[in-house]
Design a protein around this motif. Structure first.
Motif, PDB file in Angstrom:
ATOM      1  N   TYR A  93      20.167   3.090   5.744  1.00 13.94           N
ATOM      2  CA  TYR A  93      19.267   4.158   6.203  1.00 13.94           C
ATOM      3  C   TYR A  93      17.902   3.575   6.582  1.00 13.94           C
ATOM      4  O   TYR A  93      17.312   3.968   7.592  1.00 13.94           O
ATOM      5  N   PHE A  94      17.416   2.636   5.790  1.00 18.87           N
ATOM      6  CA  PHE A  94      16.161   1.947   6.092  1.00 18.87           C
ATOM      7  C   PHE A  94      16.226   1.290   7.471  1.00 18.87           C
ATOM      8  O   PHE A  94      15.329   1.460   8.298  1.00 18.87           O
ATOM      9  N   ARG A  95      17.305   0.560   7.747  1.00 17.84           N
ATOM     10  CA  ARG A  95      17.474  -0.109   9.047  1.00 17.84           C
ATOM     11  C   ARG A  95      17.558   0.901  10.186  1.00 17.84           C
ATOM     12  O   ARG A  95      16.971   0.697  11.251  1.00 17.84           O
ATOM     13  N   GLN A  96      18.267   1.988   9.954  1.00 19.15           N
ATOM     14  CA  GLN A  96      18.418   3.029  10.978  1.00 19.15           C
ATOM     15  C   GLN A  96      17.056   3.616  11.349  1.00 19.15           C
ATOM     16  O   GLN A  96      16.732   3.743  12.531  1.00 19.15           O
ATOM     17  N   ILE A  97      16.262   3.970  10.368  1.00 17.93           N
ATOM     18  CA  ILE A  97      14.933   4.546  10.625  1.00 17.93           C
ATOM     19  C   ILE A  97      14.042   3.526  11.322  1.00 17.93           C
ATOM     20  O   ILE A  97      13.330   3.848  12.275  1.00 17.93           O
ATOM     21  N   LEU A  98      14.069   2.302  10.888  1.00 18.67           N
ATOM     22  CA  LEU A  98      13.229   1.275  11.492  1.00 18.67           C
ATOM     23  C   LEU A  98      13.622   1.018  12.942  1.00 18.67           C
ATOM     24  O   LEU A  98      12.760   0.953  13.819  1.00 18.67           O
ATOM     25  N   HIS A  99      14.900   0.917  13.225  1.00 16.99           N
ATOM     26  CA  HIS A  99      15.363   0.695  14.601  1.00 16.99           C
ATOM     27  C   HIS A  99      14.952   1.849  15.514  1.00 16.99           C
ATOM     28  O   HIS A  99      14.575   1.629  16.663  1.00 16.99           O
ATOM     29  N   ILE A 143       5.180   3.844   8.882  1.00 16.04           N
ATOM     30  CA  ILE A 143       6.288   4.497   8.196  1.00 16.04           C
ATOM     31  C   ILE A 143       6.168   4.146   6.719  1.00 16.04           C
ATOM     32  O   ILE A 143       6.012   2.977   6.368  1.00 16.04           O
ATOM     33  N   ILE A 144       6.248   5.153   5.867  1.00 16.57           N
ATOM     34  CA  ILE A 144       6.182   4.915   4.424  1.00 16.57           C
ATOM     35  C   ILE A 144       7.595   5.002   3.863  1.00 16.57           C
ATOM     36  O   ILE A 144       8.250   6.030   3.973  1.00 16.57           O
ATOM     37  N   PHE A 158      12.831  -8.386  10.678  1.00 16.84           N
ATOM     38  CA  PHE A 158      11.877  -7.618  11.472  1.00 16.84           C
ATOM     39  C   PHE A 158      10.488  -8.249  11.515  1.00 16.84           C
ATOM     40  O   PHE A 158       9.517  -7.595  11.886  1.00 16.84           O
ATOM     41  N   ALA A 159      10.373  -9.507  11.187  1.00 13.13           N
ATOM     42  CA  ALA A 159       9.068 -10.160  11.086  1.00 13.13           C
ATOM     43  C   ALA A 159       8.284 -10.124  12.392  1.00 13.13           C
ATOM     44  O   ALA A 159       7.061 -10.021  12.382  1.00 13.13           O
ATOM     45  N   MET A 160       8.963 -10.208  13.524  1.00 17.03           N
ATOM     46  CA  MET A 160       8.272 -10.235  14.813  1.00 17.03           C
ATOM     47  C   MET A 160       7.852  -8.840  15.273  1.00 17.03           C
ATOM     48  O   MET A 160       7.001  -8.713  16.130  1.00 17.03           O
ATOM     49  N   SER A 161       8.429  -7.786  14.712  1.00 14.97           N
ATOM     50  CA  SER A 161       8.154  -6.450  15.223  1.00 14.97           C
ATOM     51  C   SER A 161       7.439  -5.536  14.227  1.00 14.97           C
ATOM     52  O   SER A 161       7.006  -4.464  14.597  1.00 14.97           O
ATOM     53  N   CYS A 162       7.288  -5.965  12.973  1.00 16.89           N
ATOM     54  CA  CYS A 162       6.666  -5.114  11.960  1.00 16.89           C
ATOM     55  C   CYS A 162       5.854  -5.931  10.966  1.00 16.89           C
ATOM     56  O   CYS A 162       6.125  -7.105  10.762  1.00 16.89           O
ATOM     57  N   THR A 163       4.896  -5.265  10.372  1.00 13.23           N
ATOM     58  CA  THR A 163       4.196  -5.824   9.221  1.00 13.23           C
ATOM     59  C   THR A 163       4.309  -4.799   8.094  1.00 13.23           C
ATOM     60  O   THR A 163       4.577  -3.632   8.343  1.00 13.23           O
ATOM     61  N   TYR A 164       4.104  -5.226   6.867  1.00 19.14           N
ATOM     62  CA  TYR A 164       4.160  -4.277   5.761  1.00 19.14           C
ATOM     63  C   TYR A 164       3.072  -4.584   4.753  1.00 19.14           C
ATOM     64  O   TYR A 164       2.503  -5.669   4.727  1.00 19.14           O
ATOM     65  N   TYR A 192       0.813   6.322  -4.074  1.00 17.83           N
ATOM     66  CA  TYR A 192       2.169   5.822  -4.296  1.00 17.83           C
ATOM     67  C   TYR A 192       2.160   4.553  -5.126  1.00 17.83           C
ATOM     68  O   TYR A 192       3.145   4.220  -5.757  1.00 17.83           O
ATOM     69  N   GLY A 193       1.071   3.808  -5.044  1.00 19.62           N
ATOM     70  CA  GLY A 193       0.992   2.568  -5.804  1.00 19.62           C
ATOM     71  C   GLY A 193       2.062   1.579  -5.389  1.00 19.62           C
ATOM     72  O   GLY A 193       2.304   1.379  -4.216  1.00 19.62           O
ATOM     73  N   ASN A 194       2.724   0.976  -6.352  1.00 19.18           N
ATOM     74  CA  ASN A 194       3.777  -0.009  -6.088  1.00 19.18           C
ATOM     75  C   ASN A 194       5.119   0.627  -5.747  1.00 19.18           C
ATOM     76  O   ASN A 194       6.088  -0.068  -5.538  1.00 19.18           O
ATOM     77  N   SER A 195       5.188   1.951  -5.705  1.00 15.21           N
ATOM     78  CA  SER A 195       6.469   2.616  -5.501  1.00 15.21           C
ATOM     79  C   SER A 195       6.783   2.876  -4.034  1.00 15.21           C
ATOM     80  O   SER A 195       7.764   3.537  -3.719  1.00 15.21           O
ATOM     81  N   ALA A 196       5.961   2.353  -3.119  1.00 14.20           N
ATOM     82  CA  ALA A 196       6.200   2.550  -1.687  1.00 14.20           C
ATOM     83  C   ALA A 196       5.728   1.334  -0.905  1.00 14.20           C
ATOM     84  O   ALA A 196       4.862   0.593  -1.341  1.00 14.20           O
ATOM     85  N   THR A 197       6.318   1.161   0.267  1.00 14.75           N
ATOM     86  CA  THR A 197       5.931   0.103   1.187  1.00 14.75           C
ATOM     87  C   THR A 197       5.598   0.758   2.528  1.00 14.75           C
ATOM     88  O   THR A 197       6.380   1.559   3.025  1.00 14.75           O
ATOM     89  N   VAL A 198       4.409   0.435   3.058  1.00 17.61           N
ATOM     90  CA  VAL A 198       3.998   0.979   4.350  1.00 17.61           C
ATOM     91  C   VAL A 198       4.311  -0.050   5.427  1.00 17.61           C
ATOM     92  O   VAL A 198       3.856  -1.192   5.345  1.00 17.61           O
ATOM     93  N   VAL A 199       5.091   0.350   6.418  1.00 16.77           N
ATOM     94  CA  VAL A 199       5.485  -0.528   7.513  1.00 16.77           C
ATOM     95  C   VAL A 199       4.745  -0.088   8.763  1.00 16.77           C
ATOM     96  O   VAL A 199       4.709   1.100   9.085  1.00 16.77           O
ATOM     97  N   THR A 200       4.130  -1.034   9.469  1.00 10.05           N
ATOM     98  CA  THR A 200       3.473  -0.759  10.741  1.00 10.05           C
ATOM     99  C   THR A 200       4.254  -1.463  11.839  1.00 10.05           C
ATOM    100  O   THR A 200       4.471  -2.665  11.790  1.00 10.05           O
ATOM    101  N   VAL A 201       4.669  -0.675  12.860  1.00 11.83           N
ATOM    102  CA  VAL A 201       5.412  -1.230  13.984  1.00 11.83           C
ATOM    103  C   VAL A 201       4.421  -1.903  14.924  1.00 11.83           C
ATOM    104  O   VAL A 201       3.414  -1.322  15.304  1.00 11.83           O
TER     105      VAL A 201
END
Length: 66
Positions: free
Chosen positions: A3-9, A19-20, A42-48, A56-65
């Motif tokens: 599901y993570f890959r699907q949303i990111l793609h 995306i959180i 996804f290193a070339m297309s996203c940062t986190y 959210y603290g440590n319970s979430a990761t924010v991804v920037t496209v």
């Protein structure tokens, strides 16, 4: 992780979008898997970053496209 890959793609075409992914605290298995996938596939297309958004603290990761 599928599901993570699907949303990111689906969002790779939207530069600047944030995306959180909430993975909870637990023992870190899902968090580590998500971050490993971001580093390797996804290193070339996203940062986190570790989320400080909405307490959210440590319970979430924010991804920037990029």
């Amino acid at each position: 992780l599928s599901y993570f890959r699907q949303i990111l793609h689906k969002n790779l075409k939207h530069r600047g979008r944030k995306i959180i992914f909430i993975h909870g605290n637990g023992d870190g298995t899902l968090r580590n898997a998500i971050r490993r996938e971001l580093d390797e596939a996804f290193a070339m297309s996203c940062t986190y970053e570790i989320s400080s958004v909405a307490n959210y603290g440590n319970s979430a990761t924010v991804v920037t496209v990029r």
